[in-house]
Structures are given as structure tokens and as C-alpha cells.
Design an enzyme around this catalytic site. Structure first.
Site, PDB file in Angstrom:
ATOM      1  N   GLY A  42       0.844  -1.197   0.000  1.00 59.21           N
ATOM      2  CA  GLY A  42       0.000   0.000   0.000  1.00 59.21           C
ATOM      3  C   GLY A  42       0.868   1.231   0.000  1.00 59.21           C
ATOM      4  O   GLY A  42       2.096   1.134  -0.011  1.00 59.21           O
ATOM      5  N   GLU A  58      -0.553   1.036  -6.327  1.00 63.28           N
ATOM      6  CA  GLU A  58       0.450   0.631  -5.336  1.00 63.28           C
ATOM      7  C   GLU A  58       0.715  -0.872  -5.414  1.00 63.28           C
ATOM      8  O   GLU A  58       1.857  -1.317  -5.309  1.00 63.28           O
ATOM      9  CB  GLU A  58      -0.022   0.992  -3.917  1.00 63.28           C
ATOM     10  CG  GLU A  58      -0.034   2.482  -3.620  1.00 63.28           C
ATOM     11  CD  GLU A  58       1.382   3.041  -3.396  1.00 63.28           C
ATOM     12  OE1 GLU A  58       2.340   2.253  -3.313  1.00 63.28           O
ATOM     13  OE2 GLU A  58       1.515   4.279  -3.313  1.00 63.28           O
ATOM     14  N   GLU A  62       4.350  -2.368  -6.252  1.00 59.96           N
ATOM     15  CA  GLU A  62       5.099  -3.065  -5.207  1.00 59.96           C
ATOM     16  C   GLU A  62       5.198  -4.563  -5.401  1.00 59.96           C
ATOM     17  O   GLU A  62       6.107  -5.202  -4.876  1.00 59.96           O
ATOM     18  CB  GLU A  62       4.488  -2.765  -3.829  1.00 59.96           C
ATOM     19  CG  GLU A  62       4.642  -1.306  -3.442  1.00 59.96           C
ATOM     20  CD  GLU A  62       4.128  -1.006  -2.038  1.00 59.96           C
ATOM     21  OE1 GLU A  62       4.487   0.043  -1.497  1.00 59.96           O
ATOM     22  OE2 GLU A  62       3.365  -1.823  -1.497  1.00 59.96           O
ATOM     23  N   PRO A  79      -5.127   7.361  16.061  1.00 57.77           N
ATOM     24  CA  PRO A  79      -4.037   8.344  16.003  1.00 57.77           C
ATOM     25  C   PRO A  79      -2.657   7.736  16.263  1.00 57.77           C
ATOM     26  O   PRO A  79      -1.649   8.290  15.825  1.00 57.77           O
ATOM     27  CB  PRO A  79      -4.392   9.341  17.116  1.00 57.77           C
ATOM     28  CG  PRO A  79      -5.849   9.187  17.342  1.00 57.77           C
ATOM     29  CD  PRO A  79      -6.174   7.750  17.020  1.00 57.77           C
ATOM     30  N   GLU A 112      11.245  -9.423  -1.933  1.00 61.90           N
ATOM     31  CA  GLU A 112      10.488  -8.269  -1.450  1.00 61.90           C
ATOM     32  C   GLU A 112       8.979  -8.455  -1.410  1.00 61.90           C
ATOM     33  O   GLU A 112       8.292  -7.717  -0.731  1.00 61.90           O
ATOM     34  CB  GLU A 112      10.811  -7.045  -2.311  1.00 61.90           C
ATOM     35  CG  GLU A 112      12.254  -6.614  -2.142  1.00 61.90           C
ATOM     36  CD  GLU A 112      12.522  -5.321  -2.851  1.00 61.90           C
ATOM     37  OE1 GLU A 112      11.802  -5.032  -3.823  1.00 61.90           O
ATOM     38  OE2 GLU A 112      13.440  -4.604  -2.445  1.00 61.90           O
TER      39      GLU A 112
END
Lengths: 227, 227
Positions: A42, A58, A62, A79, A112
DNA sequence: GCAAAAGTGTTGGGCCTACACCCATGC
DNA sequence: GCATGGGTGTAGGCCCAACACTTTTGC
């Protein structure tokens, strides 16, 4: 209006293979925080692109994987979820066909991006474990009343693949005869003339195809599909 | 990272009255764009507050209503949804008890916040009509498998209130005997010793209370409640 | 020929639907 | 006493779950 909140999207992408089971696509982070940790693919939304488009972009950047089914899952906005700053993420739920399962190897460095079986997930960056937990729950619930399982299968598949998928996700044995009766009664599967060749011994099974137009008609009428 | 996206929350809040039906809380916008249009209450998220908290704060500030049930509905992020700039909004779905129905009159100027019957909604600012459409769909679907209807009723209520609520939302007649059998079989309603006094003529009915602990136990086991 | 996988029907029970009359109150 | 609203039981049918043997192939 002063506001210091950034927006990302994340894609929880499932794939399925009758032998491997159900897997999720993860990437290894190259930068801090959580450098070298596994994470959901993401990234930041661009100012002019839709959330879906950002998700697909994305994902492609990726992992090289493109997707067959995508729906919004949930927005995570606690938060404290990112130690750097306030970042809320809109998580998407995706499914890819079995034939796309291996595509990431061609596009990216295999170290990856990798598929992980949902029963053997690594530890994850940020709140990604929570996000995946919710996504798996969604998948489990969803197949019980919407046959989205078809998005995980190839265009042509033997009935046993579908059956195995359901028994994995529901985590119990399924009566083959009753299951077949129920699915076939929906009229969303067309039997093909070809046969499937099993890997080892065993009788070859009929191949089936998902009948998209009947399915969409059913969806509009409010599909009922209790397994 | 440069990103010029702002984040708001919106609250689609439902209430129910056996005489009035199901209503949604709307506010009249005081500023452009869409000045004087009706809109869903909501506003910008502050940097340090959670999305839920922002929703409840905005709702209280703008309407004086506090809420009994709140869940995330969907995040709307189309780049064109706000003419001023890129604003994505996390929409929440809320229910208030009948006894809170009138509370907005005490707190705010009645000309600015009002309940609208879902069958007679005014035209709305932004993409708020779409948001409400989705919220109504969610409410209709949700009562079919999770008895969240209780969050719309007072602590004590006659059975007929529940029945009327379901017949409004499902938009069809409900067989009183079958419905009662089904609901009672779940064991989530306790019959009280008091009687309800009807407004006009009519036999007084038993009052019921929602049994929260049984309900939560059922939820964990995977509640089944097909109406 | 045997191990592995796939194809195929029937029956009993439980659940869901359909359905109607009596009771308590206000006016 | 009549209008209004609330309470209650049963029977038939349908759907769902349980259940086992045969067929085709690889080795």
C-alpha cells in the site's frame, strides 16, 4: 482548515491454491519504521486519483500483481497507528485468480514480495495484523452468502477445488453431495465438456465455468447462499 | 511526502418512532458550497482524535444528539466529491434510542437540525444522497442477521414496536405470531411484569427488555437471524 | 489389483409458513 | 357494545442434513 493527516491505502490480497491453501500477499519494508518487517502492500494516495485506483497502482508497483476483485474493507484511523505521524489508511480487500498466483516472481525481486499462507503469517508492521485479521473474517463471512470464491479460482476449475476452498475457509469438512446440490441449484456454474486431469492417481473430474451473467442477475435479486 | 487531502467524518444517524417511522438526522448548511442545503452532520477530523471520537464530537456540536450505536459505514474518496478540494470522508452509521429522538430541539436551533423520514428526504449537498442510500441499505440488511433494531427502541418497549420497525424496514407485512416465535426463540428478550398503555383504545401489551448479555454471547457464536 | 479421487439419490426430521379466534381496554 | 390493538397454537410442506457405494484413472 489546518489539518495534518495523511491518507494511505492498503491492499489485503488473497489467493488460493488447492494444495497450498489460502494465502495473503505481503511485502518486506525497505525503510524505517519497521524496516525489514513484513507488511501489507500500500501507500500514499495521490491528490487526483481515486482510492481504488491508488490501491491498484500501489499493488502493481510493489508486487506486480493485478487483481480480479476489489472491495473496500475498513478505514483504520487510530491516532497512534503510525509512529511517524497521523496516517489513516483505507484498507481494501482483494482476490486474485489462481493463475495470477505466481505473477509476482516475474515482476519483482522475490525477496520483497511473497505469498504467506494465512495459517503461517509472519509478524507484521504497524497495525497490519489487525487489518489482516479483519480481512480474513470478511473473507470467511463473505463466502457464506456471496459466492465470491469464484474470483479465487481459475476460469475453468474442477468442482473439488471449490469444495476444498470452502472447507479450508469454513475450517470443517463439507459433504460433497450436499454442497454440489446447493451450488448447482444456484445455476451459476456451467459444466464444460472437458475433464480435469488430477496430479496423481484418481478419476478425472468435470471442469466447470463460473456463469457471470446468472450470478449478477442473482445478486440483484438478493442472493441467498447459506453453507 | 506532499499530499493535499483532507479528512472528514460524517454520521448517518437513524431513529425510529412507531408512529413516525424511520428518520435520519440532517443539518442545514450555513456556508457555501451548498449553502442552505440539507446535509449529513459531520466535519474535519482533528489531528489527535480518533475517527469515532470525531464523529461523536461533530454530531454533538451540530445537533446535540448523542448516540447509542455507532459503526463505520464506508469511506467515500472520489476526487470530485467536494468542489473545493480533495476531501475524503469516513461515513459512520449510527442509531439512537427513541427517547433521544427529541433531544436536538433542546440543544440547537430547530431550523438547523431536523429529523427527516427516510421516505421523504430533501435534496442533499455533495454526494450525501449516495451515502444515505448506502446507509439505508446497510440498515435494511443488518436487521436481517443482527438484531440491531433494539438500539432504536427504548429500554422498555411493547413487542408491537419491534414488529412495526421490521415491517417498515423490510417494507412488507409481518406475521405477528411467527415473528414473535422467532425473536423469542433467540432468548434475547426478557418479558417484564409491566404493561404498556396504548395511546388510544386497545388491549395493553407486555413490555419487553433487551437482554444484552445473551445477545453478546450469541454474537460471538455467530448469530443467525433470518427474517 | 489397489489406492486415490470423483460421481451420484434417498429419506427422515426439523423448521418455517400459513392461518383465525379470543381478550383487554377506551370511548 | 364496538372499535382498537394484543395475545396465542397447530398442521402441512419444504428444505436441509445425514449417509455409502460405484466408477475411472495412475501406478
Amino acid at each position: 482548515m489546518l489539518q495534518n493527516i495523511k491518507v494511505t491505502v492498503d491492499a489485503i490480497v488473497f489467493s488460493y491454491d488447492p494444495l497450498q491453501g489460502v494465502s495473503i500477499l505481503l511485502i518486506k519494508r525497505k525503510n524505517p519504521p519497521f524496516k525489514e518487517s513484513w507488511a501489507i502492500p500500500g501507500g500514499f494516495v495521490e491528490d487526483e486519483e481515486s482510492l481504488e485506483r491508488a490501491t491498484q497502482r500501489e499493488l502493481l508497483e510493489e508486487t506486480g500483481v493485478s487483481i480480479n476483485y476489489l472491495e473496500q474493507l475498513y478505514t483504520f484511523g487510530n491516532p497512534e497507528r503510525d509512529p511517524r505521524s497521523r496516517i489513516i489508511t483505507v484498507a481494501y480487500f482483494g482476490l486474485v485468480k489462481a493463475s495470477n498466483y505466481e505473477s509476482l516472481k516475474a515482476d519483482t525481486d522475490a525477496s520483497e514480495a511473497r505469498w504467506f499462507n494465512i495459517k503461517a503469517l509472519p509478524s507484521l508492521a504497524f497495525d497490519h495484523a489487525d487489518i489482516i485479521k479483519l480481512a480474513i473474517e470478511r473473507l470467511r463471512n463473505k463466502i457464506r452468502y456471496q459466492p465470491i470464491g469464484f474470483h479465487l479460482l481459475d476460469d475453468k476449475f474442477p468442482f473439488s477445488d471449490l469444495e476444498t476452498l470452502y472447507s479450508i475457509l469454513l475450517d470443517r469438512e463439507i459433504d460433497r453431495r450436499n454442497f454440489k446440490k446447493k451450488v448447482m441449484s444456484l445455476g451459476i456454474l456451467d459444466k464444460l465438456d472437458e475433464k480435469h486431469k488430477p496430479k496423481g492417481a484418481g478419476r478425472p473430474g468435470d471442469l466447470f465455468k463460473f456463469n457471470k451473467s446468472t450470478y449478477e442477475k442473482l445478486l440483484k435479486e438478493g442472493l441467498h447462499f447459506e453453507i
